[in-house]
Write a protein that holds these residues in place. Sequence first.
Motif, PDB file in Angstrom:
ATOM      1  N   UNK A  52       0.882  -1.172   0.000  1.00  0.00           N
ATOM      2  CA  UNK A  52       0.000   0.000   0.000  1.00  0.00           C
ATOM      3  C   UNK A  52       0.916   1.218   0.000  1.00  0.00           C
ATOM      4  N   UNK A  53       0.995   1.893  -1.136  1.00  0.00           N
ATOM      5  CA  UNK A  53       2.023   2.915  -1.364  1.00  0.00           C
ATOM      6  C   UNK A  53       1.661   4.275  -0.794  1.00  0.00           C
ATOM      7  N   UNK A  54       1.532   4.317   0.539  1.00  0.00           N
ATOM      8  CA  UNK A  54       1.328   5.557   1.267  1.00  0.00           C
ATOM      9  C   UNK A  54       1.859   5.356   2.680  1.00  0.00           C
ATOM     10  N   UNK A  55       2.264   6.439   3.331  1.00  0.00           N
ATOM     11  CA  UNK A  55       2.784   6.336   4.695  1.00  0.00           C
ATOM     12  C   UNK A  55       1.748   5.668   5.581  1.00  0.00           C
ATOM     13  N   UNK A  56       2.174   4.648   6.300  1.00  0.00           N
ATOM     14  CA  UNK A  56       1.281   3.866   7.138  1.00  0.00           C
ATOM     15  C   UNK A  56       0.702   2.657   6.424  1.00  0.00           C
ATOM     16  N   UNK A  89       5.622  -1.919   7.327  1.00  0.00           N
ATOM     17  CA  UNK A  89       4.801  -0.719   7.135  1.00  0.00           C
ATOM     18  C   UNK A  89       5.572   0.322   6.335  1.00  0.00           C
ATOM     19  N   UNK A  90       4.875   0.954   5.398  1.00  0.00           N
ATOM     20  CA  UNK A  90       5.471   2.030   4.611  1.00  0.00           C
ATOM     21  C   UNK A  90       5.717   3.225   5.538  1.00  0.00           C
ATOM     22  N   UNK A  91       6.935   3.744   5.490  1.00  0.00           N
ATOM     23  CA  UNK A  91       7.306   4.911   6.284  1.00  0.00           C
ATOM     24  C   UNK A  91       7.266   6.166   5.411  1.00  0.00           C
ATOM     25  N   UNK A  92       7.764   6.050   4.174  1.00  0.00           N
ATOM     26  CA  UNK A  92       7.759   7.176   3.230  1.00  0.00           C
ATOM     27  C   UNK A  92       7.614   6.635   1.820  1.00  0.00           C
ATOM     28  N   UNK A  93       6.867   7.364   0.997  1.00  0.00           N
ATOM     29  CA  UNK A  93       6.662   6.950  -0.387  1.00  0.00           C
ATOM     30  C   UNK A  93       6.497   8.192  -1.256  1.00  0.00           C
ATOM     31  N   UNK A  94       7.419   8.349  -2.209  1.00  0.00           N
ATOM     32  CA  UNK A  94       7.379   9.462  -3.148  1.00  0.00           C
ATOM     33  C   UNK A  94       7.669   8.894  -4.544  1.00  0.00           C
ATOM     34  N   UNK A 100      10.479   3.915   1.569  1.00  0.00           N
ATOM     35  CA  UNK A 100      11.051   3.447   2.829  1.00  0.00           C
ATOM     36  C   UNK A 100       9.995   2.637   3.557  1.00  0.00           C
ATOM     37  N   UNK A 101      10.396   1.472   4.089  1.00  0.00           N
ATOM     38  CA  UNK A 101       9.462   0.681   4.893  1.00  0.00           C
ATOM     39  C   UNK A 101      10.199  -0.089   5.978  1.00  0.00           C
ATOM     40  N   UNK A 102       9.440  -0.438   7.011  1.00  0.00           N
ATOM     41  CA  UNK A 102      10.004  -1.269   8.073  1.00  0.00           C
ATOM     42  C   UNK A 102      10.208  -2.664   7.484  1.00  0.00           C
ATOM     43  N   UNK A 103      11.311  -3.302   7.863  1.00  0.00           N
ATOM     44  CA  UNK A 103      11.685  -4.576   7.267  1.00  0.00           C
ATOM     45  C   UNK A 103      10.915  -5.716   7.933  1.00  0.00           C
ATOM     46  N   UNK A 104      10.082  -6.399   7.151  1.00  0.00           N
ATOM     47  CA  UNK A 104       9.259  -7.472   7.710  1.00  0.00           C
ATOM     48  C   UNK A 104      10.062  -8.633   8.278  1.00  0.00           C
TER      49      UNK A 104
END
Length: 182
Positions: A52-56, A89-94, A100-104
């Motif tokens: 899901x390409x948005x923060x959160x 979880x996506x942290x930043x997406x531009x 940037x995402x947290x590593x599963x």
Amino acid sequence: MQKVPSEMSAGIKVAPDTVRIERHLPGPVERLWAYLTESEKRRQWLAAGEMELFAGGRVELRFRHHELSHEQMPDRYRDAASGEPMYGEIIACDPPRLLTFSWPGDNGRSEVTFELTPEGEDVCLVVTHRRLPDMEGMISVASGWEAHLGILEDRLSGRQPRGFWSTHKQLKEEYAKQFAAG
């Protein structure tokens, strides 16, 4: 075993808990972005799963290393062969420049950032993995990213993917020496 070019182990330790790897890959940037974010393209070099390409937003990764290359998976990794989903979880997406995402793989304790910069027909991809727990984790992460990025480069270039496991093994040895010396 195939010799891995020394320029492939170009990752550097930029902080006590951070590895940075830079690669120049065939573009355009939108194509590379698709290989980072679209499940069917990403599964060809890393792992399938929706993003899901948005923060959160949620990141799902389903690793199936046995599908990445012609090599058999070593026995010691067989417990990870199920392709069970891991979530981050996506942290930043531009799009199509930054993700940037947290590593599963470590329950979100670390995070990975992909930065894409067009350079003519190519793209400079910088992968930065932060908050790694120890030297062993840094070696594993650096060699894993390099092996995966090598397969991505092969796919983008229309070549048969190199052997994932032999590449990973050699890179682990190279990074253990490089990081111990640095």
